[in-house]
Design a protein around this motif. Structure first.
Motif, PDB file in Angstrom:
ATOM      1  N   LYS A  88     -10.379   3.262   4.152  1.00  0.00           N
ATOM      2  CA  LYS A  88     -11.829   3.407   4.168  1.00  0.00           C
ATOM      3  C   LYS A  88     -12.298   4.408   3.122  1.00  0.00           C
ATOM      4  CE  LYS A  88     -15.714   4.467   7.231  1.00  0.00           C
ATOM      5  NZ  LYS A  88     -16.116   4.865   8.594  1.00  0.00           N
ATOM      6  N   GLU A  89     -11.570   5.529   3.003  1.00  0.00           N
ATOM      7  CA  GLU A  89     -11.976   6.565   2.056  1.00  0.00           C
ATOM      8  C   GLU A  89     -11.903   6.061   0.623  1.00  0.00           C
ATOM      9  OE1 GLU A  89      -9.564  10.223   0.810  1.00  0.00           O
ATOM     10  OE2 GLU A  89     -10.958  11.043   2.285  1.00  0.00           O
ATOM     11  N   THR A  90     -10.803   5.358   0.282  1.00  0.00           N
ATOM     12  CA  THR A  90     -10.658   4.821  -1.071  1.00  0.00           C
ATOM     13  C   THR A  90     -11.726   3.785  -1.354  1.00  0.00           C
ATOM     14  OG1 THR A  90      -8.270   5.202  -1.032  1.00  0.00           O
ATOM     15  CG2 THR A  90      -9.084   3.644  -2.658  1.00  0.00           C
ATOM     16  N   SER A  91     -12.059   2.980  -0.344  1.00  0.00           N
ATOM     17  CA  SER A  91     -13.102   1.971  -0.498  1.00  0.00           C
ATOM     18  C   SER A  91     -14.442   2.625  -0.813  1.00  0.00           C
ATOM     19  CB  SER A  91     -13.217   1.131   0.779  1.00  0.00           C
ATOM     20  OG  SER A  91     -14.316   0.261   0.727  1.00  0.00           O
ATOM     21  N   ILE A  92     -14.762   3.699  -0.097  1.00  0.00           N
ATOM     22  CA  ILE A  92     -16.029   4.416  -0.330  1.00  0.00           C
ATOM     23  C   ILE A  92     -16.038   5.042  -1.722  1.00  0.00           C
ATOM     24  CG2 ILE A  92     -17.411   6.402   0.392  1.00  0.00           C
ATOM     25  CD1 ILE A  92     -16.491   5.806   3.268  1.00  0.00           C
ATOM     26  N   ASP A  93     -14.913   5.670  -2.109  1.00  0.00           N
ATOM     27  CA  ASP A  93     -14.826   6.291  -3.423  1.00  0.00           C
ATOM     28  C   ASP A  93     -14.994   5.250  -4.531  1.00  0.00           C
ATOM     29  OD1 ASP A  93     -14.451   8.819  -2.413  1.00  0.00           O
ATOM     30  OD2 ASP A  93     -12.265   8.740  -2.512  1.00  0.00           O
ATOM     31  N   MET A  94     -14.387   4.079  -4.354  1.00  0.00           N
ATOM     32  CA  MET A  94     -14.483   3.035  -5.373  1.00  0.00           C
ATOM     33  C   MET A  94     -15.919   2.535  -5.508  1.00  0.00           C
ATOM     34  SD  MET A  94     -13.343   1.207  -7.757  1.00  0.00           S
ATOM     35  CE  MET A  94     -11.587   1.545  -7.719  1.00  0.00           C
ATOM     36  N   ARG A  95     -16.610   2.347  -4.375  1.00  0.00           N
ATOM     37  CA  ARG A  95     -17.995   1.885  -4.440  1.00  0.00           C
ATOM     38  C   ARG A  95     -18.874   2.918  -5.139  1.00  0.00           C
ATOM     39  NH1 ARG A  95     -17.252   0.817   1.046  1.00  0.00           N
ATOM     40  NH2 ARG A  95     -19.137   1.926   1.667  1.00  0.00           N
ATOM     41  N   GLU A  96     -18.598   4.210  -4.881  1.00  0.00           N
ATOM     42  CA  GLU A  96     -19.349   5.273  -5.545  1.00  0.00           C
ATOM     43  C   GLU A  96     -19.089   5.242  -7.047  1.00  0.00           C
ATOM     44  OE1 GLU A  96     -19.375  10.160  -5.672  1.00  0.00           O
ATOM     45  OE2 GLU A  96     -18.661   9.140  -3.877  1.00  0.00           O
TER      46      GLU A  96
ATOM     47  N   PHE B  18      -2.323  10.735   3.261  1.00  0.00           N
ATOM     48  CA  PHE B  18      -3.731  10.894   3.628  1.00  0.00           C
ATOM     49  C   PHE B  18      -4.556   9.627   3.416  1.00  0.00           C
ATOM     50  CE2 PHE B  18      -2.160  15.168   2.795  1.00  0.00           C
ATOM     51  CZ  PHE B  18      -2.598  15.836   3.926  1.00  0.00           C
ATOM     52  N   LYS B  19      -3.856   8.505   3.159  1.00  0.00           N
ATOM     53  CA  LYS B  19      -4.517   7.203   2.982  1.00  0.00           C
ATOM     54  C   LYS B  19      -5.694   7.311   2.021  1.00  0.00           C
ATOM     55  CE  LYS B  19      -3.188   5.489   7.547  1.00  0.00           C
ATOM     56  NZ  LYS B  19      -3.651   4.943   8.842  1.00  0.00           N
ATOM     57  N   THR B  20      -5.404   7.791   0.817  1.00  0.00           N
ATOM     58  CA  THR B  20      -6.442   8.022  -0.174  1.00  0.00           C
ATOM     59  C   THR B  20      -5.935   7.611  -1.541  1.00  0.00           C
ATOM     60  OG1 THR B  20      -8.009   9.674  -0.976  1.00  0.00           O
ATOM     61  CG2 THR B  20      -5.756  10.411  -0.627  1.00  0.00           C
ATOM     62  N   ASN B  21      -6.705   7.910  -2.575  1.00  0.00           N
ATOM     63  CA  ASN B  21      -6.311   7.654  -3.954  1.00  0.00           C
ATOM     64  C   ASN B  21      -6.731   8.867  -4.774  1.00  0.00           C
ATOM     65  OD1 ASN B  21      -6.400   6.823  -6.754  1.00  0.00           O
ATOM     66  ND2 ASN B  21      -6.172   4.725  -6.039  1.00  0.00           N
ATOM     67  N   LEU B  22      -5.784   9.744  -5.066  1.00  0.00           N
ATOM     68  CA  LEU B  22      -6.091  10.994  -5.749  1.00  0.00           C
ATOM     69  C   LEU B  22      -6.722  10.763  -7.121  1.00  0.00           C
ATOM     70  CD1 LEU B  22      -3.272  13.652  -5.222  1.00  0.00           C
ATOM     71  CD2 LEU B  22      -5.716  13.902  -4.853  1.00  0.00           C
ATOM     72  N   LYS B  23      -6.202   9.807  -7.864  1.00  0.00           N
ATOM     73  CA  LYS B  23      -6.716   9.553  -9.211  1.00  0.00           C
ATOM     74  C   LYS B  23      -8.194   9.175  -9.159  1.00  0.00           C
ATOM     75  CE  LYS B  23      -5.808   6.840 -13.387  1.00  0.00           C
ATOM     76  NZ  LYS B  23      -4.967   5.771 -13.988  1.00  0.00           N
ATOM     77  N   LEU B  24      -8.529   8.319  -8.213  1.00  0.00           N
ATOM     78  CA  LEU B  24      -9.918   7.890  -8.057  1.00  0.00           C
ATOM     79  C   LEU B  24     -10.810   9.051  -7.633  1.00  0.00           C
ATOM     80  CD1 LEU B  24     -12.032   5.635  -7.912  1.00  0.00           C
ATOM     81  CD2 LEU B  24     -11.234   5.132  -5.593  1.00  0.00           C
ATOM     82  N   ARG B  25     -10.342   9.862  -6.689  1.00  0.00           N
ATOM     83  CA  ARG B  25     -11.138  10.982  -6.205  1.00  0.00           C
ATOM     84  C   ARG B  25     -11.376  12.021  -7.295  1.00  0.00           C
ATOM     85  NH1 ARG B  25      -8.428  13.176  -0.850  1.00  0.00           N
ATOM     86  NH2 ARG B  25     -10.050  14.742  -1.193  1.00  0.00           N
ATOM     87  N   VAL B  26     -10.331  12.298  -8.093  1.00  0.00           N
ATOM     88  CA  VAL B  26     -10.471  13.276  -9.182  1.00  0.00           C
ATOM     89  C   VAL B  26     -11.485  12.781 -10.206  1.00  0.00           C
ATOM     90  CG1 VAL B  26      -9.296  14.380 -11.119  1.00  0.00           C
ATOM     91  CG2 VAL B  26      -8.171  14.265  -8.901  1.00  0.00           C
ATOM     92  N   LYS B  27     -11.408  11.493 -10.546  1.00  0.00           N
ATOM     93  CA  LYS B  27     -12.334  10.938 -11.539  1.00  0.00           C
ATOM     94  C   LYS B  27     -13.777  11.012 -11.044  1.00  0.00           C
ATOM     95  CE  LYS B  27     -13.263   9.222 -15.471  1.00  0.00           C
ATOM     96  NZ  LYS B  27     -12.982   9.993 -16.698  1.00  0.00           N
ATOM     97  N   ASN B  28     -14.012  10.661  -9.784  1.00  0.00           N
ATOM     98  CA  ASN B  28     -15.361  10.750  -9.220  1.00  0.00           C
ATOM     99  C   ASN B  28     -15.869  12.190  -9.236  1.00  0.00           C
ATOM    100  OD1 ASN B  28     -15.957   8.086  -8.705  1.00  0.00           O
ATOM    101  ND2 ASN B  28     -15.165   8.099  -6.631  1.00  0.00           N
ATOM    102  N   TYR B  29     -14.980  13.131  -8.933  1.00  0.00           N
ATOM    103  CA  TYR B  29     -15.377  14.548  -8.910  1.00  0.00           C
ATOM    104  C   TYR B  29     -15.750  15.013 -10.316  1.00  0.00           C
ATOM    105  CZ  TYR B  29     -15.362  19.432  -7.387  1.00  0.00           C
ATOM    106  OH  TYR B  29     -15.732  20.724  -7.080  1.00  0.00           O
ATOM    107  N   GLU B  30     -14.962  14.596 -11.313  1.00  0.00           N
ATOM    108  CA  GLU B  30     -15.252  14.973 -12.699  1.00  0.00           C
ATOM    109  C   GLU B  30     -16.614  14.433 -13.135  1.00  0.00           C
ATOM    110  OE1 GLU B  30     -10.761  15.243 -14.645  1.00  0.00           O
ATOM    111  OE2 GLU B  30     -11.908  13.378 -14.817  1.00  0.00           O
ATOM    112  N   LEU B  31     -16.874  13.157 -12.807  1.00  0.00           N
ATOM    113  CA  LEU B  31     -18.140  12.548 -13.194  1.00  0.00           C
ATOM    114  C   LEU B  31     -19.320  13.214 -12.494  1.00  0.00           C
ATOM    115  CD1 LEU B  31     -17.093   8.773 -13.152  1.00  0.00           C
ATOM    116  CD2 LEU B  31     -17.566  10.178 -15.168  1.00  0.00           C
TER     117      LEU B  31
ATOM    118  N   MET C  35      -5.095  -0.143  -3.805  1.00  0.00           N
ATOM    119  CA  MET C  35      -3.776  -0.124  -3.150  1.00  0.00           C
ATOM    120  C   MET C  35      -3.674  -1.205  -2.070  1.00  0.00           C
ATOM    121  SD  MET C  35      -3.053   4.006  -2.959  1.00  0.00           S
ATOM    122  CE  MET C  35      -4.515   4.354  -1.972  1.00  0.00           C
ATOM    123  N   ILE C  36      -4.113  -2.412  -2.425  1.00  0.00           N
ATOM    124  CA  ILE C  36      -4.056  -3.546  -1.504  1.00  0.00           C
ATOM    125  C   ILE C  36      -2.612  -4.010  -1.360  1.00  0.00           C
ATOM    126  CG2 ILE C  36      -4.908  -5.861  -1.029  1.00  0.00           C
ATOM    127  CD1 ILE C  36      -7.076  -3.707  -1.043  1.00  0.00           C
ATOM    128  N   LYS C  37      -2.156  -4.196  -0.127  1.00  0.00           N
ATOM    129  CA  LYS C  37      -0.769  -4.599   0.114  1.00  0.00           C
ATOM    130  C   LYS C  37      -0.561  -6.095  -0.098  1.00  0.00           C
ATOM    131  CE  LYS C  37      -0.063  -0.864   3.448  1.00  0.00           C
ATOM    132  NZ  LYS C  37       0.231  -0.520   4.865  1.00  0.00           N
TER     133      LYS C  37
END
Length: 241
Positions: free
Chosen positions: A90-98, A194-207, A33-35
């Motif tokens: 920051k949260e989305t960045s951490i989730d993406m790196r994970e 919440f300055k996050t990315n739900l799709k990314l977080r859900v995918k990480n949780y599933e994996l 979500m880079i502006k």
């Protein structure tokens, strides 16, 4: 150069004929979500990170809306470095790196042993990995048992998940849009709030937990954010009521 698509998840994962793995920088830019506009962003990242063409990234000509453009394919290492240096969330960045670390583990190719000594080291490592896998499997079994308990004890009649579904569907009805579009607007509103990315977080949780196709209400309930989701839905309804 020809590329094979290994998987299509949050990002399309490519592999070239040499076995190297890449992600499209344009997809990464969108998911983070880079502006800033993509062309300026990617050129600045390449310059500030000291990436080398042929080592850290490749380029491919393309067309977008009929106009000539350039696609940048980043190695997993370069993509992780790029995500780390992205401060929009920051949260989305951490989730993406994970997520990218997981991609590297799933699809990364290992160098073949070139001597007997290296082969023995590989066998020794395999034994250690097997023991770690057993420990991990036991831990996952305990987590699944706990998760099963959670699912079995959910009240499906009038629980908070159902309330969220009803609110989002009511929002879609008031807006005169299809339910899937209503959910897309909910996710966008939640991401902004919440300055996050739900799709990314859900995918990480599933994996991480070996799950498939978690719904948004299910995920928010499992991570104790269903109340946050309800507040977002209420705010959306207030705007259209």
């Amino acid at each position: 150069m020809k590329f094979e698509i290994l998987t299509v998840e949050l990002l399309v994962i490519y592999q070239n004929q040499a076995g190297a793995i890449f992600v499209n920088a344009r997809d990464l830019h969108k998911t983070l979500m880079i502006k800033q506009k993509f062309p300026r962003w990617i050129k600045r990242k390449i310059e500030t990170s000291g990436f080398s063409k042929g080592k850290d990234f490749l380029t491919q000509p393309s067309k977008i809306n009929g106009r000539s453009s350039t696609e940048y394919l980043l190695t997993i290492h370069a993509a992780k470095s790029t995500a780390k240096a992205s401060f929009e969330s920051k949260e989305t960045s951490i989730d993406m790196r994970e997520y990218l670390s997981g991609v590297g583990k799933r699809f990364g190719l290992q160098k073949s042993p070139s001597s007997s000594a290296e082969l023995l080291l590989v066998f020794a490592k395999q034994l250690v990995d097997q023991e770690q896998s057993l420990n991990k499997a036991n831990q996952e079994i305990r987590e699944l048992q706990q998760q099963r308990y959670i699912w079995d004890n959910l009240d499906i009649n009038g629980d908070q998940q159902q309330q969220l579904v009803q609110k989002v569907h009511r929002y879609a009805a008031l807006r005169g849009i299809a339910f899937p579009k209503g959910w897309n607007e909910f996710k966008r509103a939640f991401n902004i709030a919440f300055k996050t990315n739900l799709k990314l977080r859900v995918k990480n949780y599933e994996l991480k937990h070996g799950l498939n196709e978690l719904t948004t209400p299910q995920y928010l309930s499992l991570v104790n954010q269903i109340a946050d989701g309800l507040r977002v839905a209420d705010a959306m309804l207030k705007k259209v009521s």
